[in-house]
Scaffold this motif. Structure first.
Motif, mmCIF file in Angstrom:
data_model
loop_
_atom_site.group_PDB
_atom_site.id
_atom_site.type_symbol
_atom_site.label_atom_id
_atom_site.label_comp_id
_atom_site.label_asym_id
_atom_site.label_seq_id
_atom_site.Cartn_x
_atom_site.Cartn_y
_atom_site.Cartn_z
ATOM 1 N N LEU A 250 0.806 -1.217 0.000
ATOM 2 C CA LEU A 250 0.000 0.000 0.000
ATOM 3 C C LEU A 250 0.840 1.268 0.000
ATOM 4 N N ILE A 251 2.126 1.182 0.305
ATOM 5 C CA ILE A 251 2.946 2.396 0.376
ATOM 6 C C ILE A 251 3.976 2.471 -0.750
ATOM 7 N N SER A 252 3.884 1.578 -1.717
ATOM 8 C CA SER A 252 4.779 1.666 -2.875
ATOM 9 C C SER A 252 4.139 2.540 -3.949
ATOM 10 N N PRO A 253 4.913 3.406 -4.622
ATOM 11 C CA PRO A 253 4.350 4.270 -5.676
ATOM 12 C C PRO A 253 3.674 3.448 -6.762
ATOM 13 N N ALA A 254 2.548 3.946 -7.223
ATOM 14 C CA ALA A 254 1.777 3.242 -8.236
ATOM 15 C C ALA A 254 1.175 4.271 -9.181
ATOM 16 N N SER A 255 0.236 3.841 -9.993
ATOM 17 C CA SER A 255 -0.441 4.740 -10.933
ATOM 18 C C SER A 255 -1.823 4.193 -11.210
ATOM 19 N N THR A 256 -2.669 5.041 -11.748
ATOM 20 C CA THR A 256 -4.017 4.639 -12.147
ATOM 21 C C THR A 256 -4.216 4.954 -13.625
ATOM 22 N N LEU A 257 -5.313 4.497 -14.165
ATOM 23 C CA LEU A 257 -5.617 4.781 -15.567
ATOM 24 C C LEU A 257 -5.700 6.283 -15.811
ATOM 25 N N THR A 258 -6.349 6.992 -14.903
ATOM 26 C CA THR A 258 -6.525 8.430 -15.094
ATOM 27 C C THR A 258 -5.219 9.194 -14.930
ATOM 28 N N SER A 259 -4.379 8.781 -13.977
ATOM 29 C CA SER A 259 -3.125 9.496 -13.776
ATOM 30 C C SER A 259 -2.195 9.340 -14.970
ATOM 31 N N VAL A 260 -2.142 8.150 -15.560
ATOM 32 C CA VAL A 260 -1.316 7.948 -16.754
ATOM 33 C C VAL A 260 -1.871 8.737 -17.935
ATOM 34 N N LEU A 261 -3.184 8.784 -18.050
ATOM 35 C CA LEU A 261 -3.794 9.561 -19.133
ATOM 36 C C LEU A 261 -3.460 11.040 -19.031
ATOM 37 N N THR A 262 -3.626 11.608 -17.856
ATOM 38 C CA THR A 262 -3.410 13.054 -17.714
ATOM 39 C C THR A 262 -1.942 13.439 -17.868
ATOM 40 N N THR A 263 -1.030 12.576 -17.450
ATOM 41 C CA THR A 263 0.385 12.908 -17.569
ATOM 42 C C THR A 263 0.956 12.620 -18.955
ATOM 43 N N GLY A 264 0.355 11.676 -19.692
ATOM 44 C CA GLY A 264 0.958 11.269 -20.954
ATOM 45 C C GLY A 264 0.289 11.776 -22.204
ATOM 46 N N ILE A 265 -0.986 12.183 -22.147
ATOM 47 C CA ILE A 265 -1.696 12.519 -23.384
ATOM 48 C C ILE A 265 -1.118 13.745 -24.063
ATOM 49 N N GLY A 266 -0.528 14.660 -23.305
ATOM 50 C CA GLY A 266 0.036 15.860 -23.916
ATOM 51 C C GLY A 266 1.425 15.663 -24.479
ATOM 52 N N ASN A 267 2.010 14.494 -24.268
ATOM 53 C CA ASN A 267 3.377 14.226 -24.731
ATOM 54 C C ASN A 267 3.423 13.226 -25.882
ATOM 55 N N THR A 268 2.292 12.970 -26.506
ATOM 56 C CA THR A 268 2.245 12.029 -27.624
ATOM 57 C C THR A 268 1.656 12.712 -28.859
ATOM 58 N N VAL A 269 1.905 12.109 -29.997
ATOM 59 C CA VAL A 269 1.420 12.627 -31.273
ATOM 60 C C VAL A 269 0.184 11.829 -31.684
ATOM 61 N N MET A 270 -0.846 12.538 -32.106
ATOM 62 C CA MET A 270 -2.087 11.887 -32.500
ATOM 63 C C MET A 270 -1.842 10.906 -33.649
ATOM 64 N N GLY A 271 -2.375 9.689 -33.485
ATOM 65 C CA GLY A 271 -2.248 8.666 -34.515
ATOM 66 C C GLY A 271 -1.104 7.703 -34.299
ATOM 67 N N THR A 272 -0.184 8.022 -33.399
ATOM 68 C CA THR A 272 0.928 7.117 -33.121
ATOM 69 C C THR A 272 0.489 6.057 -32.108
ATOM 70 N N LEU A 273 1.300 5.003 -31.999
ATOM 71 C CA LEU A 273 0.964 3.925 -31.070
ATOM 72 C C LEU A 273 0.909 4.402 -29.616
ATOM 73 N N PRO A 274 1.863 5.220 -29.129
ATOM 74 C CA PRO A 274 1.735 5.701 -27.746
ATOM 75 C C PRO A 274 0.436 6.463 -27.501
ATOM 76 N N ASN A 275 0.004 7.260 -28.480
ATOM 77 C CA ASN A 275 -1.250 7.996 -28.323
ATOM 78 C C ASN A 275 -2.448 7.056 -28.356
ATOM 79 N N ASN A 276 -2.425 6.091 -29.272
ATOM 80 C CA ASN A 276 -3.533 5.131 -29.339
ATOM 81 C C ASN A 276 -3.614 4.282 -28.074
ATOM 82 N N ALA A 277 -2.466 3.961 -27.474
ATOM 83 C CA ALA A 277 -2.473 3.180 -26.241
ATOM 84 C C ALA A 277 -3.141 3.957 -25.112
#
Length: 307
Positions: A250-277
């Motif tokens: 319970l005290i190890s750093p983790a992530s959620t679906l929403t946290s990964v979305l908010t941190t990563g969506i602005g750093n990807t290019v539309m249409g690429t695999l990272p963006n589609n993921a």
């Protein structure tokens, strides 16, 4: 004669207003339906592109633990394992709901069955105020108070599932409480009067009659609270650690679906695999929200049938 016939057969003002009102309501309903369908189509088309265009296995996407869409794993496929985020989202959601439910039930019962009217007038605005507090405020409080407290008590960095659970506990508590209060107030008064007339004490009436009659409303409130917790982004992102790793405790750093979305969506290019993921993660969130809503409707239907 014709004039009298025309006046008798023409539509009245009230009839015309009724037609205009129904037309406006139909148009608004149609626009909302088109908007919902468009959102589903956009998220589904982008999310499914990971599997149809990127040729990623759905099973691998849901079960692999390595999340780094810009790189290739050892077997030659892109590293798009979403299991750590799925586990993180369900962990903080379920734990927050389990922690908040007893407090919410106790507060709702106190407000509706025990507290005098003056107490209800004080508690109701407090609950409504907690519902309206922005997520960033909860996240900032968690970052400055909960994370240092977890670090001092349990060690580690303080970021992790436990900190995210405590923040979500405070966030979903007023939601579950306010909805369950409405459910308790909907229990017919003659249920209580009949129990008291048979000699039941006040607590027996609450425990044996009121609580059992409000079970569908209680489950609906819990599911709505879980839906809010599952979709929460900013507050959880600030305290969970944002590490795309499968949490070991319970005290190890983790992530959620929403946290990964908010941190990563602005750093990807539309249409690429990272963006589609990332869109695939959004599709999972959308399907889970749909599942929560269907579950609420099912519980409400069962509750109506048992009355």
């Amino acid at each position: 004669m014709n004039e009298i016939k025309r006046q008798l057969t023409k539509s009245s003002k009230a009839t015309r207003q009724d037609r205009y009102g129904r037309l406006i309501a139909f148009v608004c309903t149609l626009l909302i339906s088109l908007l919902v369908v468009s959102i589903f189509y956009l998220v589904a088309s982008r999310g499914l592109a990971t599997f149809f265009e990127g040729h990623i296995s759905v099973w691998d996407f849901l079960t692999h633990q390595n999340w780094n869409p810009g790189q290739v794993s050892q077997d030659g496929t892109p590293a798009v394992g979403a299991l750590p985020m799925i586990v993180g989202s369900f962990s903080v959601t379920i734990l927050a709901a389990l922690l908040a439910t007893p407090f919410a039930i106790a507060m709702a019962l106190f407000m509706t069955e025990i507290a005098p009217k003056r107490g209800q007038r004080v508690l109701q605005p407090v609950i409504e105020l907690l519902v309206g507090i922005p997520s960033v405020v909860y996240g900032f409080v968690g970052l400055t108070i909960i994370v240092p407290a977890v670090r001092a008590l349990f060690g580690g960095t303080g970021f992790g599932i436990l900190a995210g659970t405590l923040v979500l506990f405070v966030m979903v508590l007023p939601t579950i409480t306010s909805m369950y209060v409405d459910s308790l107030r909907a229990v017919p008064r003659f249920y209580r009067e009949a129990a008291l007339a048979l000699g039941a004490t006040r607590w027996q009436t609450i425990y044996k009659v009121v609580l059992r009659a409000s079970v569908p409303g209680m489950l609906t409130a819990i599911i709505f609270g879980m839906a809010r917790a599952f979709g929460e982004a900013l507050a959880v992102q600030m305290v969970i650690g944002n590490a795309s790793l499968l949490p070991h405790n319970l005290i190890s750093p983790a992530s959620t679906l929403t946290s990964v979305l908010t941190t990563g969506i602005g750093n990807t290019v539309m249409g690429t695999l990272p963006n589609n993921a990332l869109w695939s993660l959004a599709l999972i969130l959308l399907l889970m929200s749909l599942g929560f809503n269907l579950l609420v409707r099912l519980i409400g239907r069962k509750g109506r049938l048992t009355k």
